[in-house]
Design an enzyme around this catalytic site. Sequence first.
Site, mmCIF file in Angstrom:
data_model
loop_
_atom_site.group_PDB
_atom_site.id
_atom_site.type_symbol
_atom_site.label_atom_id
_atom_site.label_comp_id
_atom_site.label_asym_id
_atom_site.label_seq_id
_atom_site.Cartn_x
_atom_site.Cartn_y
_atom_site.Cartn_z
ATOM 1 N N ARG A 138 -15.658 107.133 57.649
ATOM 2 C CA ARG A 138 -14.542 106.686 56.875
ATOM 3 C C ARG A 138 -14.853 105.753 55.888
ATOM 4 N NH1 ARG A 138 -10.278 105.079 61.629
ATOM 5 N NH2 ARG A 138 -9.996 103.185 60.151
ATOM 6 N N LYS A 153 -9.026 100.606 70.300
ATOM 7 C CA LYS A 153 -7.752 100.816 70.410
ATOM 8 C C LYS A 153 -7.436 102.275 70.488
ATOM 9 C CE LYS A 153 -6.043 98.494 66.894
ATOM 10 N NZ LYS A 153 -7.160 97.753 66.242
ATOM 11 N N ARG A 211 1.059 94.267 63.233
ATOM 12 C CA ARG A 211 -0.165 93.714 62.662
ATOM 13 C C ARG A 211 -0.040 92.465 61.930
ATOM 14 N NH1 ARG A 211 -3.437 98.214 62.850
ATOM 15 N NH2 ARG A 211 -4.971 98.491 61.132
ATOM 16 N N ARG A 258 -19.789 104.257 63.298
ATOM 17 C CA ARG A 258 -18.868 105.371 63.646
ATOM 18 C C ARG A 258 -18.962 106.476 62.621
ATOM 19 N NH1 ARG A 258 -13.040 103.510 64.708
ATOM 20 N NH2 ARG A 258 -12.822 103.190 62.569
ATOM 21 N N ARG A 305 -12.063 93.733 56.689
ATOM 22 C CA ARG A 305 -10.912 94.301 57.728
ATOM 23 C C ARG A 305 -10.992 93.097 58.814
ATOM 24 N NH1 ARG A 305 -12.890 99.877 59.482
ATOM 25 N NH2 ARG A 305 -11.215 100.052 61.014
HETATM 26 P P1 ADP Z 1 -8.315 100.152 62.370
HETATM 27 O O1 ADP Z 1 -7.571 99.618 63.536
HETATM 28 O O2 ADP Z 1 -9.538 100.657 62.817
HETATM 29 O O3 ADP Z 1 -8.489 98.861 61.633
HETATM 30 P P2 ADP Z 1 -6.296 101.840 61.695
HETATM 31 O O4 ADP Z 1 -6.580 103.265 61.675
HETATM 32 O O5 ADP Z 1 -5.458 101.219 62.657
HETATM 33 O O6 ADP Z 1 -7.626 100.982 61.679
HETATM 34 O O7 ADP Z 1 -5.578 101.467 59.995
HETATM 35 C C1 ADP Z 1 -6.349 101.624 59.038
HETATM 36 C C2 ADP Z 1 -5.488 101.091 57.773
HETATM 37 O O8 ADP Z 1 -4.190 101.615 57.804
HETATM 38 C C3 ADP Z 1 -5.585 99.567 57.886
HETATM 39 O O9 ADP Z 1 -6.730 98.988 57.506
HETATM 40 C C4 ADP Z 1 -4.590 99.209 56.909
HETATM 41 O O10 ADP Z 1 -4.795 99.305 55.581
HETATM 42 C C5 ADP Z 1 -3.570 100.389 57.406
HETATM 43 N N1 ADP Z 1 -2.500 100.238 58.437
HETATM 44 C C6 ADP Z 1 -2.415 100.468 59.789
HETATM 45 N N2 ADP Z 1 -1.543 99.961 60.604
HETATM 46 C C7 ADP Z 1 -0.833 99.075 59.543
HETATM 47 C C8 ADP Z 1 0.157 97.985 59.925
HETATM 48 N N3 ADP Z 1 0.716 97.858 61.015
HETATM 49 N N4 ADP Z 1 0.277 97.166 58.856
HETATM 50 C C9 ADP Z 1 -0.419 97.401 57.752
HETATM 51 N N5 ADP Z 1 -1.231 98.253 57.534
HETATM 52 C C10 ADP Z 1 -1.585 98.933 58.559
#
Ligand code: ADP
Length: 214
Positions: A160, A13, A88, A127, A171
């Site tokens: 990370r 993404k 999400r 990563r 996740r």
């Molecule tokens: P990835 O897509 O690689 O899982 P992100 O960088 O999008 O990671 O998000 C990292 C963390 O931030 C998620 O695991 C969650 O804890 C939080 N997060 C991000 N976006 C949301 C969202 N829309 N709702 C709830 N938690 C979120």
Amino acid sequence: MRIILIGPPGAGKGTQAEKIVERHGVAHISTGDILRANVKAGTELGVKAKGYMDSGKLVPDDLIIEMVESRLQEKDCEKGFLLDGFPRTVPQAEALDQLLTRLNIALDGVILLDVDDETVVNRLSGRRMCRGCGKIFNVSYKPSSKGDICDSCDGQLYQRDDDHESVIRNRLEVYHEQTAPLVTYYLAREQLFKVDAVKGDDVPDKIDAIVGRS
Ligand code: ADP
Ligand code: ZN
């Protein structure tokens, strides 16, 4: 252009979003990036979000919705936006629908980046990110020519906290439970477009074809 990118963690993404945003000059709204910036700055939101993020859990909907609501009303979103990592959950999608209706904004589409779980685990566990410039590497697919040092800025590479394999599995589970229902949600509204993202190279072109069509 106003689109939403959804897909499992590791679907690419962030990478695809960068390319699309550059090509179309729209605002890139990544909830993960906004949250990480808040954690780094030690804001009230960051303090509340950190524990959830480190364990791979979702940050509570109300915090996220409030954050996106104010972000979408910033000036740069007038020329269009790409939402990356939001919504999400179904409640987040419902809140977004209400907000867009209130702001009188229509979406062009919701793009699902489709990849299988094993690809996700391989990509994410390999990563590495640069502490200096944020550049993203992968120990198997895209290593730095300087090992654990960034070949752009000589910064230290790090993994990370949420890219360790046990957290990745967590996740993915969260994705299947809480985010996959969005596919049904947007399919029912005829807004969903699925793009095969295992290879990744032609994803921006595929998205252009979709958005151009709608
Ligand atoms: P990835 O897509 O690689 O899982 P992100 O960088 O999008 O990671 O998000 C990292 C963390 O931030 C998620 O695991 C969650 O804890 C939080 N997060 C991000 N976006 C949301 C969202 N829309 N709702 C709830 N938690 C979120
Ligand atoms: Zn660097």
